[in-house]
Design an enzyme around this catalytic site. Structure first.
Site, PDB file in Angstrom:
ATOM      1  N   ASP A   1      -8.942  42.885  13.267  1.00  0.00           N
ATOM      2  CA  ASP A   1      -8.278  42.350  12.071  1.00  0.00           C
ATOM      3  C   ASP A   1      -6.776  42.499  12.262  1.00  0.00           C
ATOM      4  O   ASP A   1      -6.312  43.318  13.057  1.00  0.00           O
ATOM      5  CB  ASP A   1      -8.726  43.127  10.819  1.00  0.00           C
ATOM      6  CG  ASP A   1      -8.636  42.281   9.556  1.00  0.00           C
ATOM      7  OD1 ASP A   1      -9.682  41.947   8.981  1.00  0.00           O
ATOM      8  OD2 ASP A   1      -7.495  41.951   9.142  1.00  0.00           O
TER       9      ASP A   1
ATOM     10  N   TYR B   1      -9.271  23.494   4.086  1.00  0.00           N
ATOM     11  CA  TYR B   1     -10.331  24.516   4.226  1.00  0.00           C
ATOM     12  C   TYR B   1     -11.660  23.867   4.625  1.00  0.00           C
ATOM     13  O   TYR B   1     -12.346  24.338   5.535  1.00  0.00           O
ATOM     14  CB  TYR B   1     -10.459  25.271   2.897  1.00  0.00           C
ATOM     15  CG  TYR B   1     -11.388  26.458   2.965  1.00  0.00           C
ATOM     16  CD1 TYR B   1     -11.070  27.576   3.730  1.00  0.00           C
ATOM     17  CD2 TYR B   1     -12.586  26.465   2.251  1.00  0.00           C
ATOM     18  CE1 TYR B   1     -11.925  28.665   3.797  1.00  0.00           C
ATOM     19  CE2 TYR B   1     -13.443  27.553   2.310  1.00  0.00           C
ATOM     20  CZ  TYR B   1     -13.115  28.658   3.081  1.00  0.00           C
ATOM     21  OH  TYR B   1     -13.961  29.741   3.152  1.00  0.00           O
TER      22      TYR B   1
END
Ligand SMILES: NC(=O)c1ccc[n+]([C@@H]2O[C@H](COP(=O)([O-])OP(=O)(O)OC[C@H]3O[C@@H](n4cnc5c(N)ncnc54)[C@H](O)[C@@H]3O)[C@@H](O)[C@H]2O)c1
Length: 255
Positions: free
Chosen positions: A36, A161
């Site tokens: 991450d 998206y």
């Protein structure tokens, strides 16, 4: 694949669906490499999980970051046989808004993280995975992508998206066909509406209303329910090359 033998790289592993996946895998005896760009949350989670987890701060779109992450993962755990791609970003922006046209940079950013990032992880990790010794079932690895129901019923404002999640869904079958010769399965999950920090960007009233639109159960999904499906995919060798909707039968309306 047996969960005890699992060493899974989980991108976006510091939050939401990735975090729940990492917790579930480690609870069932597997090892996790949390990837991450949020160092604070990633380090805290790895500490909580303990010796079964490491955190590697990395951007999924960077070749160098991911190669360094893999070096570290092999140093600590000796192999990687699963990849769960959860890292992703979302925006809501109209193509032709009241004041301005859709920003091109924001469109490219969403494509970059969600599509290029997912593909970067797959290409660099499958290169390693194909060298694994196959297990008794002939498996060398399993890759699970995160698409979205927005890939199929995207709403107004979701051009970027939806396009990115459609690409993630579409790359799943051709990659599964290619990697089949190595015994590496490739699947995708298309979640509906899940209660995570990403979703918390919406106002409470909007979240409540969206939960009520789900035929059954009439609520938002819990990250642990996503993780449960990840574990089922890992364990069921027959699941390959498919996108599974996990959405309580919701079909999103235009807005
Ligand atoms: N929550 C939902 O309702 C929902 C629905 C459908 C699909 N999804 C998808 O599920 C995935 C996980 O979403 P979530 O809800 O858990 O979101 P989240 O925001 O809680 O977690 C996403 C994580 O990805 C990380 N990340 C973002 N860009 C990155 C990058 N370039 N490199 C490394 N890490 C990066 C973030 O730091 C964050 O920790 C996303 O791909 C999202 O699009 C979520």
């Amino acid at each position: 694949m047996n969960l005890h033998e699992l060493v899974a790289v989980v991108s976006g592993g510091a939050s939401g669906l990735g975090e729940a996946t990492a917790r579930s895998i480690s609870e069932r005896g597997g090892k996790v490499v949390l990837v991450d760009r949020d160092r604070q949350k990633g380090t805290a989670l790895a500490e909580q999980i303990g010796s079964q987890a490491i955190f590697c701060e990395a951007d999924v779109t960077s070749e160098q970051d991911i190669r360094s992450m893999l070096d570290r993962a092999y140093e600590v755990f000796g192999r990687v046989n699963a990849l769960v791609n959860c890292a992703g970003v979302v925006i809501g922006e109209k193509v032709v808004g009241r004041d301005q046209v859709h920003d091109f940079v924001s469109f490219k950013k969403v494509m970059d993280v969600n599509v290029m990032g997912t593909f970067n992880m797959i290409r660099l990790i499958s290169e390693k995975m194909q060298q694994n010794e196959p297990n008794a079932l002939g498996e060398r690895g399993v890759i699970i992508n995160t698409s979205s129901i927005a890939a199929f019923d995207g709403q107004i404002g979701q051009a970027a998206y939806s396009a990115s999640k459609g690409a993630v869904a579409s790359m799943t079958l051709p990659i599964s066909r290619e990697l089949a010769r190595y015994g590496i399965r490739v699947m995708a999950i298309a979640p509906g509406l899940f209660e995570t920090p990403m979703f918390e960007q919406l106002p409470e009233s909007a979240r409540e209303a969206l939960g009520q639109q789900t035929p059954f159960p009439k609520r938002l999904g819990q990250p642990a329910e996503f993780a449960q499906l990840v574990l089922s995919i890992v364990e069921n060798t027959m699941l390959n090359g498919e996108v599974i909707r996990l959405d309580g039968a919701i079909r999103m309306q235009p807005k």
